[in-house]
Design a protein around this motif. Structure first.
Motif, PDB file in Angstrom:
ATOM      1  N   LEU A  71       0.838  -1.190   0.000  1.00 34.07           N
ATOM      2  CA  LEU A  71       0.000   0.000   0.000  1.00 34.07           C
ATOM      3  C   LEU A  71       0.876   1.244   0.000  1.00 34.07           C
ATOM      4  O   LEU A  71       2.021   1.204   0.452  1.00 34.07           O
ATOM      5  N   PRO A  72       0.344   2.364  -0.469  1.00 36.87           N
ATOM      6  CA  PRO A  72       1.091   3.613  -0.327  1.00 36.87           C
ATOM      7  C   PRO A  72       1.247   3.981   1.138  1.00 36.87           C
ATOM      8  O   PRO A  72       0.549   3.444   2.006  1.00 36.87           O
ATOM      9  N   GLU A  73       2.158   4.894   1.428  1.00 43.73           N
ATOM     10  CA  GLU A  73       2.407   5.285   2.813  1.00 43.73           C
ATOM     11  C   GLU A  73       1.124   5.725   3.500  1.00 43.73           C
ATOM     12  O   GLU A  73       0.894   5.413   4.668  1.00 43.73           O
ATOM     13  N   HIS A  74       0.287   6.451   2.784  1.00 41.01           N
ATOM     14  CA  HIS A  74      -1.021   6.848   3.299  1.00 41.01           C
ATOM     15  C   HIS A  74      -2.062   6.463   2.255  1.00 41.01           C
ATOM     16  O   HIS A  74      -1.966   6.864   1.092  1.00 41.01           O
ATOM     17  N   ALA A 328      -2.005  -2.678  21.513  1.00 47.90           N
ATOM     18  CA  ALA A 328      -2.024  -1.669  20.459  1.00 47.90           C
ATOM     19  C   ALA A 328      -1.780  -2.293  19.094  1.00 47.90           C
ATOM     20  O   ALA A 328      -1.065  -3.286  18.953  1.00 47.90           O
ATOM     21  N   LEU A 329      -2.378  -1.693  18.082  1.00 51.19           N
ATOM     22  CA  LEU A 329      -2.087  -2.031  16.700  1.00 51.19           C
ATOM     23  C   LEU A 329      -1.064  -1.039  16.160  1.00 51.19           C
ATOM     24  O   LEU A 329      -1.076   0.144  16.538  1.00 51.19           O
ATOM     25  N   PRO A 330      -0.193  -1.458  15.256  1.00 51.63           N
ATOM     26  CA  PRO A 330       0.740  -0.512  14.657  1.00 51.63           C
ATOM     27  C   PRO A 330      -0.010   0.473  13.759  1.00 51.63           C
ATOM     28  O   PRO A 330      -1.027   0.108  13.141  1.00 51.63           O
ATOM     29  N   PRO A 331       0.438   1.706  13.671  1.00 54.56           N
ATOM     30  CA  PRO A 331      -0.301   2.701  12.890  1.00 54.56           C
ATOM     31  C   PRO A 331      -0.435   2.348  11.418  1.00 54.56           C
ATOM     32  O   PRO A 331      -1.397   2.771  10.763  1.00 54.56           O
ATOM     33  N   GLU A 332       0.501   1.561  10.895  1.00 58.92           N
ATOM     34  CA  GLU A 332       0.421   1.160   9.485  1.00 58.92           C
ATOM     35  C   GLU A 332      -0.796   0.294   9.197  1.00 58.92           C
ATOM     36  O   GLU A 332      -1.198   0.151   8.040  1.00 58.92           O
ATOM     37  N   LYS A 333      -1.384  -0.271  10.252  1.00 55.28           N
ATOM     38  CA  LYS A 333      -2.538  -1.152  10.092  1.00 55.28           C
ATOM     39  C   LYS A 333      -3.855  -0.484  10.477  1.00 55.28           C
ATOM     40  O   LYS A 333      -4.872  -1.156  10.595  1.00 55.28           O
ATOM     41  N   VAL A 334      -3.830   0.843  10.669  1.00 56.31           N
ATOM     42  CA  VAL A 334      -5.024   1.533  11.151  1.00 56.31           C
ATOM     43  C   VAL A 334      -5.388   2.688  10.226  1.00 56.31           C
ATOM     44  O   VAL A 334      -4.526   3.481   9.825  1.00 56.31           O
ATOM     45  N   PRO A 377       2.932   9.377  12.886  1.00 53.99           N
ATOM     46  CA  PRO A 377       3.021   9.850  11.490  1.00 53.99           C
ATOM     47  C   PRO A 377       2.700   8.761  10.475  1.00 53.99           C
ATOM     48  O   PRO A 377       2.317   9.066   9.343  1.00 53.99           O
ATOM     49  N   ALA A 378       2.848   7.497  10.867  1.00 55.36           N
ATOM     50  CA  ALA A 378       2.619   6.385   9.938  1.00 55.36           C
ATOM     51  C   ALA A 378       1.174   5.915   9.908  1.00 55.36           C
ATOM     52  O   ALA A 378       0.887   4.889   9.273  1.00 55.36           O
ATOM     53  N   LEU A 379       0.256   6.622  10.576  1.00 58.30           N
ATOM     54  CA  LEU A 379      -1.163   6.273  10.464  1.00 58.30           C
ATOM     55  C   LEU A 379      -1.511   6.093   8.991  1.00 58.30           C
ATOM     56  O   LEU A 379      -1.244   6.968   8.158  1.00 58.30           O
ATOM     57  N   ARG A 380      -2.130   4.948   8.676  1.00 58.81           N
ATOM     58  CA  ARG A 380      -2.243   4.586   7.261  1.00 58.81           C
ATOM     59  C   ARG A 380      -3.147   5.514   6.461  1.00 58.81           C
ATOM     60  O   ARG A 380      -2.853   5.836   5.313  1.00 58.81           O
ATOM     61  N   GLY A 381      -4.275   5.952   7.039  1.00 54.59           N
ATOM     62  CA  GLY A 381      -5.114   6.832   6.240  1.00 54.59           C
ATOM     63  C   GLY A 381      -6.558   6.872   6.678  1.00 54.59           C
ATOM     64  O   GLY A 381      -6.868   6.806   7.867  1.00 54.59           O
ATOM     65  N   LEU A 382      -7.454   6.947   5.683  1.00 55.33           N
ATOM     66  CA  LEU A 382      -8.880   7.106   5.933  1.00 55.33           C
ATOM     67  C   LEU A 382      -9.677   6.087   5.131  1.00 55.33           C
ATOM     68  O   LEU A 382      -9.264   5.660   4.055  1.00 55.33           O
ATOM     69  N   MET A 383     -10.842   5.741   5.676  1.00 53.47           N
ATOM     70  CA  MET A 383     -11.840   4.950   4.947  1.00 53.47           C
ATOM     71  C   MET A 383     -13.119   5.768   4.859  1.00 53.47           C
ATOM     72  O   MET A 383     -13.462   6.484   5.804  1.00 53.47           O
ATOM     73  N   ALA A 384     -13.798   5.662   3.742  1.00 52.98           N
ATOM     74  CA  ALA A 384     -15.059   6.391   3.576  1.00 52.98           C
ATOM     75  C   ALA A 384     -16.178   5.470   3.128  1.00 52.98           C
ATOM     76  O   ALA A 384     -16.000   4.611   2.267  1.00 52.98           O
ATOM     77  N   THR A 402      -6.300  13.765  -0.594  1.00 52.06           N
ATOM     78  CA  THR A 402      -5.153  13.896  -1.487  1.00 52.06           C
ATOM     79  C   THR A 402      -4.406  15.201  -1.230  1.00 52.06           C
ATOM     80  O   THR A 402      -3.162  15.239  -1.251  1.00 52.06           O
ATOM     81  N   ALA A 403      -5.145  16.269  -0.966  1.00 51.97           N
ATOM     82  CA  ALA A 403      -4.500  17.556  -0.675  1.00 51.97           C
ATOM     83  C   ALA A 403      -3.707  17.479   0.643  1.00 51.97           C
ATOM     84  O   ALA A 403      -2.614  18.041   0.748  1.00 51.97           O
TER      85      ALA A 403
END
Length: 406
Positions: A71-74, A328-334, A377-384, A402-403
């Motif tokens: 996956l991309p970083e975010h 805890a879960l690692p931020p890359e998985k959240v 900082p490594a929080l993976r991102g968002l789901m919609a 994206t912005a």
């Protein structure tokens, strides 16, 4: 009076929290424990709450497993209304913008709640006049994958109640899901079990060693799919707060006969944490939830997203027991789950509030009244929920994502 939104949800009464989901404004089962939590907020002092469990104290799973590194970083995750239509309109898979990194095809549903036999098909043309042909759809899957995107089968939703009560249902689940993945060439699976799909037996009190058949059989089924498809198999989960963060306060029926579904996702997440690519809890259509600060947090603000996500990234005591901590879960998985528009679900927040939550969690700035137990900082991102509703709203959600992350 304006008509109710024709999306996945209808507005909830503040006095009686309920949760809705599915192909239109359909009512789902009431979450009675949320009403108890709301009333308890008036009587339980903060000092009575368990002490926060800090991230440094919790064991951490290895990041990057199960396709996370691909996956991309975010990453931006979105549900695509594939098998049904509603007021947001039908969107062809080929027309999903490149902003979306994981596309969850909604939904695969069982022939009956306990059969384990999952079926999936494109929206009928009578309901979706613009629906693509199966060959066009398969070509779109391949094209998205060529662009580095993940296309997953999402199972469940409001209407897709799945209870794997027997080993036969478990095996049928594995075989039927495999057939769908193979037919369309998909990358993996999203588990979106809601309603009464998951619950805990009265004597099942240890999330590390579950004994309830519907829990044990689901874990076993997913492990079988993972073993069949290997390390590239993408596994995501989209539980509601009722099934995850509420477990901090109540877990299963408990000694006082609480709701058997409270916290019922915790043993599934824990058992599969090494195989899990991404967890994106639905921070919407939720009742008040107690955070690690001992306070109740209401959806619809940056504060709610910060508090709920902090619980996943810091770990939390289960059922108020400081000696029984969900690690805890690692931020890359959240990732954080949000409605793309106000029509899509209760708990919508505008882009400014989205960015405030991200600033706090990833940069440690602008946190407001809730102070998280770390900066990630490594929080993976968002789901919609959902791609369709984001399109309906001129792509506000994905453009902002994206912005923000560039």
């Amino acid at each position: 009076m304006a008509p109710p939104p024709s999306g996945r949800f209808r507005p909830l009464s503040p006095a009686r929290p309920r949760r809705l989901r599915g192909r239109g404004p359909r009512l789902r089962a009431a979450a009675a424990v949320f009403a108890l939590a709301a009333s308890a907020a008036l009587t339980v002092p903060a000092a009575a709450a368990p002490a926060p469990h800090r991230a440094a104290d919790a064991p951490r799973a290895v990041a990057g497993a199960s396709g996370s590194a691909a996956l991309p970083e975010h990453a931006l995750v979105g549900y695509l209304h594939t098998s049904f239509a509603n007021g947001s309109g039908y969107t062809r898979l080929a027309d999903v913008p490149d902003d979306w990194d994981i596309i969850d095809l909604a939904f695969g549903e069982p022939t009956s709640a306990t059969s384990g036999d999952i079926r999936f098909g494109l929206c009928p043309q009578s309901e979706c006049p613009d629906v693509e042909s199966e060959e066009e759809f398969k070509a779109a899957v391949a094209e998205k994958q060529a662009q580095g995107k993940k296309v997953l089968l999402s199972i469940g939703g409001q209407n897709g109640q799945v209870r794997l009560t027997t080993t036969q249902a478990r095996d049928t689940f594995v075989s039927s899901v495999s057939s769908i993945i193979d037919k369309y060439g998909l990358d993996g699976l999203d588990i979106d079990f809601e309603g009464h799909s998951l619950s805990l037996d009265a004597d099942d009190t240890d999330f590390r060693n579950p004994t309830t058949p519907v829990i044990v059989n689901l874990i076993s089924a997913i492990e079988s799919l993972k073993a069949k498809y290997g390390d590239d198999f993408t596994l995501t989960m989209a539980p509601e707060t009722f099934f995850v963060q509420l477990g901090h306060q109540r877990y299963g029926p408990g000694p006082n006969g609480g709701d058997a579904r409270a916290g019922a996702y915790l043993p599934v997440i824990h058992a599969l944490r090494d195989d899990l690519t991404l967890l994106h809890v639905q921070d919407y259509n939720s009742g008040p939830i107690m955070g690690l600060d001992g306070q109740y947090h209401q959806m619809g603000s940056a504060d709610f997203h910060i508090a709920m996500t902090d619980m996943l990234l810091a770990g939390f005591p289960v059922a108020g027991d400081a000696d029984n901590v969900f690690p805890a879960l690692p931020p890359e998985k959240v990732a954080i789950g949000m409605p793309a528009t106000s029509q899509a679900g209760n708990g919508y927040v505008p882009p400014g509030e989205v960015n405030t939550a991200l600033d706090c969690l990833t940069k440690g700035s602008d946190c407001g009244s809730y102070q998280p137990h770390g900066t990630w900082p490594a929080l993976r991102g968002l789901m919609a929920w959902s791609v369709n509703w984001d399109r309906f709203n001129d792509w506000e959600f994905s453009k902002n994502f994206t912005a923000y992350f560039g």
